[in-house]
Scaffold this motif. Structure first.
Motif, PDB file in Angstrom:
ATOM      1  N   THR A  30       0.821  -1.204   0.000  1.00  0.00           N
ATOM      2  CA  THR A  30       0.000   0.000   0.000  1.00  0.00           C
ATOM      3  C   THR A  30       0.852   1.250   0.000  1.00  0.00           C
ATOM      4  O   THR A  30       0.640   2.160  -0.802  1.00  0.00           O
ATOM      5  N   PHE A  31       1.824   1.278   0.893  1.00  0.00           N
ATOM      6  CA  PHE A  31       2.634   2.488   0.970  1.00  0.00           C
ATOM      7  C   PHE A  31       3.480   2.673  -0.272  1.00  0.00           C
ATOM      8  O   PHE A  31       3.656   3.795  -0.747  1.00  0.00           O
ATOM      9  N   ARG A  79      14.980  15.398   3.402  1.00  0.00           N
ATOM     10  CA  ARG A  79      14.671  13.980   3.194  1.00  0.00           C
ATOM     11  C   ARG A  79      14.048  13.354   4.426  1.00  0.00           C
ATOM     12  O   ARG A  79      13.080  12.606   4.355  1.00  0.00           O
ATOM     13  N   GLY A  80      14.647  13.672   5.565  1.00  0.00           N
ATOM     14  CA  GLY A  80      14.146  13.118   6.821  1.00  0.00           C
ATOM     15  C   GLY A  80      12.703  13.490   7.047  1.00  0.00           C
ATOM     16  O   GLY A  80      11.907  12.679   7.515  1.00  0.00           O
ATOM     17  N   GLN A  81      12.371  14.712   6.669  1.00  0.00           N
ATOM     18  CA  GLN A  81      10.993  15.148   6.873  1.00  0.00           C
ATOM     19  C   GLN A  81      10.021  14.374   6.004  1.00  0.00           C
ATOM     20  O   GLN A  81       8.919  14.048   6.431  1.00  0.00           O
ATOM     21  N   VAL A  82      10.441  14.091   4.761  1.00  0.00           N
ATOM     22  CA  VAL A  82       9.572  13.310   3.870  1.00  0.00           C
ATOM     23  C   VAL A  82       9.376  11.913   4.453  1.00  0.00           C
ATOM     24  O   VAL A  82       8.250  11.412   4.553  1.00  0.00           O
ATOM     25  N   THR A  83      10.486  11.291   4.874  1.00  0.00           N
ATOM     26  CA  THR A  83      10.391   9.954   5.483  1.00  0.00           C
ATOM     27  C   THR A  83       9.445   9.996   6.674  1.00  0.00           C
ATOM     28  O   THR A  83       8.544   9.174   6.810  1.00  0.00           O
ATOM     29  N   LEU A  84       9.666  11.011   7.527  1.00  0.00           N
ATOM     30  CA  LEU A  84       8.854  11.113   8.729  1.00  0.00           C
ATOM     31  C   LEU A  84       7.384  11.301   8.401  1.00  0.00           C
ATOM     32  O   LEU A  84       6.523  10.703   9.044  1.00  0.00           O
ATOM     33  N   SER A  85       7.116  12.099   7.379  1.00  0.00           N
ATOM     34  CA  SER A  85       5.710  12.355   7.076  1.00  0.00           C
ATOM     35  C   SER A  85       5.014  11.070   6.658  1.00  0.00           C
ATOM     36  O   SER A  85       3.857  10.837   7.000  1.00  0.00           O
ATOM     37  N   VAL A  86       5.732  10.202   5.920  1.00  0.00           N
ATOM     38  CA  VAL A  86       5.136   8.917   5.549  1.00  0.00           C
ATOM     39  C   VAL A  86       4.944   8.055   6.792  1.00  0.00           C
ATOM     40  O   VAL A  86       3.919   7.404   6.977  1.00  0.00           O
ATOM     41  N   LEU A  87       5.965   8.080   7.681  1.00  0.00           N
ATOM     42  CA  LEU A  87       5.871   7.260   8.892  1.00  0.00           C
ATOM     43  C   LEU A  87       4.747   7.738   9.798  1.00  0.00           C
ATOM     44  O   LEU A  87       4.082   6.936  10.454  1.00  0.00           O
ATOM     45  N   ALA A 125       1.709   6.225   8.604  1.00  0.00           N
ATOM     46  CA  ALA A 125       1.640   4.827   9.037  1.00  0.00           C
ATOM     47  C   ALA A 125       1.258   4.743  10.501  1.00  0.00           C
ATOM     48  O   ALA A 125       0.443   3.909  10.904  1.00  0.00           O
ATOM     49  N   LEU A 126       1.845   5.645  11.297  1.00  0.00           N
ATOM     50  CA  LEU A 126       1.564   5.653  12.726  1.00  0.00           C
ATOM     51  C   LEU A 126       0.071   5.879  12.954  1.00  0.00           C
ATOM     52  O   LEU A 126      -0.563   5.179  13.755  1.00  0.00           O
ATOM     53  N   ALA A 127      -0.482   6.857  12.232  1.00  0.00           N
ATOM     54  CA  ALA A 127      -1.902   7.165  12.403  1.00  0.00           C
ATOM     55  C   ALA A 127      -2.752   5.936  12.084  1.00  0.00           C
ATOM     56  O   ALA A 127      -3.650   5.567  12.848  1.00  0.00           O
ATOM     57  N   ILE A 128      -2.440   5.287  10.967  1.00  0.00           N
ATOM     58  CA  ILE A 128      -3.205   4.089  10.595  1.00  0.00           C
ATOM     59  C   ILE A 128      -3.016   2.997  11.634  1.00  0.00           C
ATOM     60  O   ILE A 128      -3.966   2.343  12.065  1.00  0.00           O
ATOM     61  N   GLY A 129      -1.736   2.841  12.050  1.00  0.00           N
ATOM     62  CA  GLY A 129      -1.433   1.788  13.019  1.00  0.00           C
ATOM     63  C   GLY A 129      -2.223   1.981  14.295  1.00  0.00           C
ATOM     64  O   GLY A 129      -2.802   1.035  14.838  1.00  0.00           O
ATOM     65  N   VAL A 130      -2.273   3.235  14.793  1.00  0.00           N
ATOM     66  CA  VAL A 130      -2.971   3.497  16.050  1.00  0.00           C
ATOM     67  C   VAL A 130      -4.465   3.214  15.889  1.00  0.00           C
ATOM     68  O   VAL A 130      -5.067   2.470  16.671  1.00  0.00           O
ATOM     69  N   VAL A 139       4.174  -3.022  13.776  1.00  0.00           N
ATOM     70  CA  VAL A 139       4.096  -3.729  12.496  1.00  0.00           C
ATOM     71  C   VAL A 139       3.789  -2.736  11.371  1.00  0.00           C
ATOM     72  O   VAL A 139       4.425  -2.749  10.318  1.00  0.00           O
ATOM     73  N   THR A 140       2.843  -1.830  11.617  1.00  0.00           N
ATOM     74  CA  THR A 140       2.477  -0.877  10.572  1.00  0.00           C
ATOM     75  C   THR A 140       3.643   0.054  10.244  1.00  0.00           C
ATOM     76  O   THR A 140       3.999   0.246   9.081  1.00  0.00           O
ATOM     77  N   VAL A 141       4.232   0.635  11.300  1.00  0.00           N
ATOM     78  CA  VAL A 141       5.279   1.632  11.064  1.00  0.00           C
ATOM     79  C   VAL A 141       6.519   0.985  10.449  1.00  0.00           C
ATOM     80  O   VAL A 141       7.090   1.506   9.487  1.00  0.00           O
ATOM     81  N   LEU A 142       6.901  -0.180  10.981  1.00  0.00           N
ATOM     82  CA  LEU A 142       8.104  -0.826  10.446  1.00  0.00           C
ATOM     83  C   LEU A 142       7.894  -1.262   8.999  1.00  0.00           C
ATOM     84  O   LEU A 142       8.799  -1.182   8.175  1.00  0.00           O
ATOM     85  N   SER A 143       6.655  -1.720   8.688  1.00  0.00           N
ATOM     86  CA  SER A 143       6.403  -2.129   7.301  1.00  0.00           C
ATOM     87  C   SER A 143       6.475  -0.945   6.372  1.00  0.00           C
ATOM     88  O   SER A 143       6.846  -1.077   5.206  1.00  0.00           O
TER      89      SER A 143
END
Lengths: 257, 854
Positions: B293-294, B315-323, B326-331, B381-385
């Motif tokens: 999905t991601f 770059r870090g900010q882009v990565t973080l924004s995706v994470l 994922a965090l929101a979905i995971g929670v 699981v969500t965030v790491l994936s």
């Protein structure tokens, strides 16, 4: 099939005709009239350009006449077939068998080779490919030797030539081209336009092209001008200058009104 | 920045739905498992601890029936250490308030048809100890009165109700001896967990119980209740001084409770671990979906992300924004999963209760560790994936924001991936093959280590495999389904990574399902052929509780109507010179042998049994260099020397021991052989009349089982198929998640390819053709996953069976082709179902808006 009509240029028989065509979007305050009582005929073996400023309804006219969009009222025919009232399935069949399309964004299937893209409409119909005709089309568009390439391996001009060949290969009664040079550099664009003109002159094809480029329009036999959903003028045997000249008058009129 | 991320979640909530569902299902499984096992554990602990409420010290005879609620099948002890005197002495201790001598042991009760009520392992008998008023506080009578004399019996309420017995009815009861009739004097209730969980408990007066279950005058245990003021430890010390020095075990009530708690914890944790393994499989399958999905979301948003980079995001900010997305979905998904899991826990409890009314119930236990564990697992699981796709997102160059609308199909090379996969798969397959050709625990370790390695390797290689495997069905697809078929195949291999991770979810499930099915099927067919090849007997008689048969039964069966030949099967473990003690010698009646057992003789003949000679199988003969006429020296159980003369060599078969002797020879040297089975041949074959006459002849004992060979095979295959069904059920969750994955991939593919679909519609492909194209793509991907899974499963099963074959002769891999075809058919169906919604969406797309250039 329609091979008998292929060379019927200048006989005055219409390959496609719109009569009193209206297209209205929305209702009440958001009501927009895209086509306002348009009547026009595209002759067999003729290369017609539809021009007009943005929002004039030129694309809508093409979509309605090609069976891609439903009309609000009026009539649109391809050959002898009335489009209005046809079911989706019948319209799909009609597009498949009688109409060729060339889009601005090429719209080829990236998974198929150039040749497979060209024969796609016939493959869908389950129709046999006329080998001799296919060879001639391929030769005319200058794609021999690149037939096994996939779209990603071809330049934009080459991709559009594949799209042209696809439109021609099934010998449709009429080809609708929607800004076919919009995504191309001027040289590739000129090649495509010459090719379209040649297909009309040499192969007897009927082509209707929507464009906003006066140079592109100058390749046509006839230019139909649309403004505010109405046909306002037409030019025969246009040149880039005469088209540009006519367009400027729209702008002037548009500004004064 | 993070607001952008959250906005993205909201904007794409439709597309993230499947991901969230996958996480939700996985976490719900985890939470459900934890809630259910905690709840069951507490309910069981509560219910067991009540049964020790009046126990301060338990003195139990070791090696005999302990009388504890758990064990009841231990063989009869030799020494009667707990006698009425012991009970009296213990009762006289200064700290003893009450001492109760308990008699306990296996007791079968027949229903009105003569069949055993309940299961043999939970059928017990005990003594009724009336106080001055004639009541026993431990077993309060709901109806009637307690048994006072021989020929009287009381039954627990559930057993009486199950069989439809009322006070006054005659009930057939069997302890260790012959069955007898007794009058039902009372029906009682008890909170003894073994009884409440569906067991049968028959109460007798103490003397009868001793006579039937133990030996006269003997007790299995003594329960001491301490006087107020005397602690359990003090009473224990007092009791230890008085109790026999050997052959008894003393435990305080607290120790018993602790032991019980530990046993409950162990049994619950075993179940919990198994369920968690399957929950883990579901979550693992979910990982593929999340990654997919991601990856797809990022591909669709290249311009957007590049724009962020262009306007100055690091770059870090882009990565973080995706994470953060994922965090929101995971929670959200984990919270949903937790709530669903509590519901599943409650549902499971009532389900278990509805299957088995005796199962203890209690209020739901939602431990803090359940809440925290579920949320942490789901979010991690969500965030790491999403990590890998997120890092890839950060590599999008800012200039991508300016590029044209055509998305470049960047196919990163698969070279590294394929190399890693090849190494892993190669190593794994190598280990498995090495294991398959070896034996013992060493081979088992090789398999255990190699199997996961091979699985991971194959998963890594799936993208590489997708093209050739799917190409195999290409001609068929194009031939049968025309252009849509051809396009479906091309679309399926278009993005090998995506296809692979979608199919992988099904591959996991199918690998496990196939492996288990093949193993189950192979074992069943090995057992079937084992029994069928050698056994000619029509019926086998044995005790349902696996105990020894009384030797006079053979004579009784022989006299039954319609019996043509009978033999009891003696088993002795004599010390044979050069062989040892662990080879059982199987004894048969020499005269009946040929009618009951079918052996293929290599040399000699079965008639040798008539001359008190033995038969040995080919393997044994080769190993010990024996042939007809050779002798073996053995020492019988009582120390008597015996010389065994080989009278024949037969082809080895798992159904018969390597050494077969005549019963006369065995019994002449060993008066107490172990007899667990009597074989019977009928005049007219296995008829129900014969079965009834055997039952009648043996005193209609409810413990006695009279089964045909087919019954025995059926009973065995029923166990196997019950186990398989349980596994299928648990793996079903993983399959549901896999279906979500297929839906997800297709829906996103449809979205990505909407211009192509619009063009196909424009140039004349009907809606039906579009639908067919999407459906076939789905079926192709599903079948690809399934085929790989089935192949892997068969391979794993084959290697496991090779290792097992060293212990079970005649075990060969038998692939159930019907089941395998069914699995593939189901996988295709899964593909069809998963494609329903995406195909519908694709077919309904508006042509004009799809082909519009942006």
């Amino acid at each position: 099939m329609s091979t008998s009509t292929a060379y019927a240029a200048h006989t005055g028989v219409a390959a496609a005709r719109a009569t009193g065509l209206n297209k209205v979007y929305g209702e009440g305050e958001t009501r927009v009239v895209a086509l306002d009582d348009v009547s026009v005929a595209f002759g067999q073996g003729e290369f017609t350009a539809i021009m007009g400023p943005s929002g004039s309804g030129k694309s809508t006219l093409m979509h309605c006449m090609a069976g891609l969009d439903a009309v609000s009222s009026g009539s649109a025919t391809i050959g002898d077939t009335e489009l209005v009232g046809l079911k989706d399935k019948q319209l799909t069949r009609l597009r498949r068998d009688k109409i060729g399309f060339i889009f601005q964004a090429f719209n080829l299937l990236p998974t198929l080779t150039a040749l497979e893209n060209i024969t796609l409409p016939m493959d869908i119909a389950g129709r046999k490919v006329d080998r001799a005709w296919l060879d001639r089309v391929v030769e005319t568009v200058g794609l021999s030797g690149r037939l096994s390439h996939r779209p990603a391996q071809l330049s934009g001009g080459q991709q559009q030539r594949v799209a042209c060949a696809r439109a021609l290969a099934s010998k449709p009664e009429i080809i609708f081209a929607d800004e076919p040079t919009g995504n191309l550099d001027s040289r590739s664009g000129a090649e495509i336009l010459s090719f379209l003109r040649n297909s009309v002159r040499e192969l007897g094809q009927t082509v209707v092209m929507v464009t906003h480029d006066p140079v592109a329009a100058s390749y046509a036999d006839r230019v139909v001008f649309l403004a505010d959903g109405r046909i306002v003028d037409e030019l025969h045997h246009p040149t880039a200058d005469s088209v540009l000249d006519r367009m400027r008058r729209f702008d002037a009129k548009g500004r004064t009104s | 920045m993070y607001r952008t991320a959250l906005r993205n979640v909201l904007a794409h909530k439709g597309r993230l739905l499947m991901t969230a569902l996958a996480v939700l299902l996985g976490t719900a499984f985890v939470a459900g498992t934890l809630v259910f096992s905690d709840t069951m554990g507490r309910a069981m602990r509560n219910s067991y601890s009540t049964s020790f409420s009046d126990v301060s010290v338990l003195v139990s005879a070791t090696g005999g029936d302990g009388g504890g609620p758990v064990d009841s099948d231990a063989p009869r002890g030799d020494r009667a250490v707990l006698t009425a005197d012991t009970v009296k002495e213990l009762a006289a201790l200064p700290g003893t308030e009450r001492a109760r001598g308990v008699v306990s042991g296996f007791t079968a009760v027949a229903d009105k048809k003569g069949d055993l009520i309940g299961k043999a392992w939970s059928s017990r008998g005990a003594n009724f100890v009336p106080d001055a008023s004639g009541a026993d506080p431990r077993y309060p009578m709901a109806e009637g009165r307690g048994p006072r004399a021989a020929g009287e019996v009381a039954l627990n309420r559930q057993a009486a109700d199950k069989a439809g017995y009322h006070v006054g009815d005659t009930v057939r009861v069997a302890g260790n001896g012959a069955a007898r009739d007794a009058v039902l004097t009372g029906v009682f209730t008890t909170d003894d967990p073994q009884v409440t969980s569906g067991g049968t408990l028959a109460l007798m007066d103490t003397a009868t119980a001793q006579q039937e279950l133990l030996e006269p005058g003997r007790f299995s245990s003594v329960v001491l209740t301490a006087k107020p003021g005397t602690s359990e430890a003090q009473l224990l010390d007092q009791a230890r001084a008085k109790a026999p020095a050997e052959g008894v075990e003393l435990q305080t009530g607290q120790e018993l409770k602790d032991e019980q708690t530990r046993m409950v914890a162990d049994s619950v944790s075993g179940m919990k671990t198994m369920l968690l393994v399957f929950a883990g499989i579901s979550l693992f399958v979910g990982i593929f979906i999340i990654v997919n999905t991601f990856t797809m979301l990022i591909a669709q948003r290249i311009k957007e992300l590049a724009l962020l980079r262009a306007v100055g995001a690091g770059r870090g900010q882009v990565t973080l924004s995706v994470l953060v997305e994922a965090l929101a979905i995971g929670v959200v998904a984990s919270v949903g999963g937790l709530l669903a899991g509590v519901g599943i826990g409650a549902g499971l409890q009532s389900l278990v209760h509805s299957f088995d009314e005796g199962m203890p119930t209690g209020s739901l236990v939602v431990a803090p560790v359940t809440v925290v564990g579920t949320l942490v697992v789901g979010v991690l699981v969500t965030v790491l994936s999403a990590l890998l796709p997120a890092v890839r997102a950060s590599r999008i160059p800012p200039v991508a924001a300016m590029s044209s609308g055509e998305q470049p199909t960047t196919q990163r090379g698969l070279v590294i991936r394929n190399s890693i996969g090849a190494v892993l798969a190669g190593a794994g397959l190598g280990l498995i093959l090495a294991g398959a050709n070896g034996t013992g625990s060493n081979a088992q370790h090789l398999l255990e280590f190699g199997a996961p390695l091979a699985l991971i390797g194959v998963f890594v290689l799936l993208p590489l495999l997708s093209r050739p495997v799917i190409a195999l069905v290409g001609p068929a697809l194009a031939g049968v389904f025309g252009t849509p078929g051809k396009l479906a195949r091309l679309n399926a291999v278009r993005n090998p990574r995506r296809t692979a991770s979608t199919a992988a979810a099904l591959t996991i499930g199918l690998t496990l399902v196939t492996a288990l099915t093949v193993i189950g099927n192979s074992v069943t067919s090995a057992v079937t052929s084992m029994v069928g090849d050698t056994m000619k007997a029509d019926y086998a008689v044995n005790m349902a509780n696996g105990r020894q048969l009384s030797t006079d039964l053979t004579g009784l069966v022989a006299k039954a109507d319609g019996v043509k030949a009978v033999s009891q099967v003696d088993n002795v473990w004599w010390d044979i010179e050069g062989v040892g003690k662990d080879r059982a010698i199987e004894g048969y009646d020499a005269a009946a042998f040929d009618q009951l057992i079918d052996l293929t003789m290599r040399s000699g003949s079965t008639a040798a049994l008539g001359q008190d000679q033995v038969l040995v199988n080919q393997d044994f003969a080769t190993k010990h260099q024996l042939s007809v006429g050779s002798t073996l020296r053995a020492t019988a159980a009582e120390g008597a020397p015996v010389t065994l003369t080989v009278g024949g060599v037969f082809e080895a078969t798992e159904g018969v021991s390597p050494i077969v002797a005549p019963n006369r020879l065995i019994e002449a040297n060993d008066p107490h052989p172990l007899v667990q089975q009597i074989l019977v041949k009928g005049v007219d074959g296995p008829t129900s009349a014969l079965k009834q006459s055997i039952k009648d002849a043996t005193g209609r004992n409810p413990v006695m089982e009279v089964r045909t060979m087919q019954d025995m095979v059926d009973d065995f295959s029923r166990i196997i198929s019950t186990m398989l069904n349980l596994m299928y059920g648990l793996l079903g969750m993983a399959v549901v998640v896999a279906v979500l994955g297929v839906i997800n991939t297709l829906a996103m593919s449809v979205f990505e390819r909407k211009r192509e679909i619009g063009m196909l519609r424009a140039i004349g492909l009907e809606r039906r053709g579009i639908k067919r194209m999407i459906r076939l793509e789905s079926v192709v991907i599903s079948l690809f996953g399934a085929v790989i899974g089935v192949l892997l499963g068969c391979f794993l099963a084959w290697s496991a069976l090779r290792i097992l074959a060293s212990e079970l002769k005649g075990l060969t891999t038998v692939i159930p082709y019907g089941s395998v075809l069914l699995f593939l058919g189901l996988a295709a169906l899964v593909g069809m179902v998963a494609a329903l919604w995406p195909a519908r969406r694709a077919a309904r797309m508006d042509i004009l808006s799809s082909i519009k250039t942006d």
